[in-house]
Design a protein around this motif. Structure first.
Motif, short mmCIF file in Angstrom:
data_model
loop_
_atom_site.label_atom_id
_atom_site.label_comp_id
_atom_site.label_asym_id
_atom_site.label_seq_id
_atom_site.Cartn_x
_atom_site.Cartn_y
_atom_site.Cartn_z
N LEU A 106 6.77 2.03 -6.55
CA LEU A 106 5.51 1.30 -6.62
C LEU A 106 4.51 2.02 -6.85
CD1 LEU A 106 3.98 -1.57 -5.90
CD2 LEU A 106 3.88 -1.02 -3.61
N LYS A 110 -1.18 -0.11 -7.96
CA LYS A 110 -0.80 -1.47 -7.70
C LYS A 110 -0.52 -1.69 -6.07
CE LYS A 110 2.47 -4.93 -9.17
NZ LYS A 110 3.80 -5.22 -10.10
N LEU A 146 -4.36 -13.59 -6.50
CA LEU A 146 -3.48 -13.06 -5.57
C LEU A 146 -2.98 -14.30 -4.85
CD1 LEU A 146 -4.74 -9.39 -4.75
CD2 LEU A 146 -2.95 -10.02 -6.32
N LEU A 280 4.93 -6.73 -3.79
CA LEU A 280 4.59 -5.92 -5.12
C LEU A 280 5.54 -4.85 -5.35
CD1 LEU A 280 1.01 -4.78 -3.62
CD2 LEU A 280 1.68 -6.26 -5.68
N ILE A 285 4.74 -10.31 -7.53
CA ILE A 285 3.27 -10.55 -7.74
C ILE A 285 3.20 -9.80 -8.91
CG2 ILE A 285 0.91 -10.29 -7.17
CD1 ILE A 285 2.61 -11.73 -5.00
N THR A 287 0.94 -8.20 -12.14
CA THR A 287 -0.35 -7.90 -12.43
C THR A 287 -0.52 -7.29 -13.85
OG1 THR A 287 0.15 -5.91 -10.93
CG2 THR A 287 -0.95 -7.59 -9.98
#
Length: 345
Positions: A106, A110, A146, A280, A285, A287
């Protein structure tokens, strides 16, 4: 070693300043070098940068590498990459129970979004609406964008209202197709059929229209801050809608949940962060192309762009490793190079 932080030193003026070294490490604390910090535009601009009280040290979401661990701390080791509610500064020092380990795959830029996800996750935990219900998000700024994905990922039928065309496109690219420039109060297939409106714009007309589209006993949750007055609407309009439609109009106060879980309160602010970080990492999610990493030394330009709505992406993250990389260059002191940015994530 110099320790740095971003400060608002006067109205609409931000700069990188030297700050005191961190305090003696407590037995249950963790300290480390900051990797990145997230800007929350609404809070930091209206509540600080364009405010009246100075100096002000903004920021409340950070990722850092643990370099020192208190002797009573368990479950955290030196070298761990951690998320916390930390400010825009070159180091973080927090209680160990307030940090969250980040998955290896990750990206830190982010991971800091977990902080903004936590705002609407409180609404998710407290609403009477259930998966499968239709909900409406008004305002697709960072928090609203979000929130839409959080509720969609949880099984709700999500509609989004956002007047800005660029932000509407961001929402559509995230996979949500029901996106409108204004609240569809005249659409008989929607009006009276919405279980929950998560109001993220802070605009009083959005609140009035939300009360018009919710079903009887539906909820309108006020997440967006009403920084200023936008209309000439009277309170009577709102009161009439609440009374005749049995609307549950309530605060979107994110701290309604306890900070930490216990035997009788399994949901908390920090369990929401754990969930946000996991989602995430799992890619739930989206982005892509919406996170811009900038140099902390360029804070003034960054905040001016946000103030005047010139930002090209939805999320802006200070990349503190840019300062470190300059220090490592032979013969070039930190701060000598011009502002840099990394490609948007």
């Amino acid at each position: 070693m110099k320790h740095l932080a971003i400060a608002f030193t006067s109205k609409e003026h931000a700069e990188l300043v030297e700050v005191a070294a961190p305090e003696v490490l407590g037995s249950q604390e963790v300290r480390g070098r900051t990797i990145c910090t997230l800007i929350s535009p609404g809070t930091e601009i209206a509540g600080g940068y364009a405010g009246t009280s100075f100096p002000c040290f903004p920021g409340y979401a950070a990722v850092f590498i643990a370099t020192d661990v208190g002797y009573e701390v368990q479950g955290v080791s030196e070298g761990d990459l951690l998320f916390c509610m930390g400010g825009h500064r070159s180091f973080q020092q927090v209680e160990a129970r307030a940090v969250h380990r980040i998955a290896a795959d990750l990206p830190p830029a982010k991971a800091v979004l977990a902080r903004l996800m936590g705002v609407s996750m409180t609404t998710l935990m407290t609403t009477a609406a259930r998966p499968g219900d239709r909900i409406l998000i008004t305002g697709a700024g960072p928090v609203g964008f979000l929130a839409a994905q959080i509720f969609a990922s949880s099984g709700y039928d999500v509609l989004v209202v956002e007047p800005d065309i660029a932000r509407r496109r961001h929402v559509e690219r995230s996979g949500i197709r029901s996106v409108f420039p204004k609240v569809p109060v005249e659409d008989a297939s929607i009006a009276g059929r919405v279980a929950l409106v998560v109001e993220c714009s802070g605009h009083e007309q959005a609140v009035l229209d939300a009360c018009r589209v919710v079903r009887k006993r539906g909820e309108v949750v006020l997440v967006g801050v009403p920084w200023r007055r936008h209309t000439e609407a009277f309170a009577h309009e709102l009161l009439s809608l609440v009374f005749h439609k049995y609307v549950v109009l309530r605060s979107g106060w994110e701290w309604e949940l306890p900070h930490h879980a216990d035997d009788f309160n399994p949901h908390s602010i920090h369990t929401s962060f754990d969930t946000a970080l996991r989602w995430l990492a799992e890619g739930r999610i989206r982005t892509d192309g919406l996170i811009k990493q900038v140099d902390p030394r360029d804070a003034q330009r960054v905040y001016q762009d946000l103030l005047h709505r010139r930002a090209e992406t939805l999320f802006t993250v200070f990349d503190w490793s840019l300062i470190k990389s300059d220090k490592e260059k032979d013969g070039q002191p930190a701060g000598a190079a011009g502002a840099r940015e990394r490609p948007a994530l």
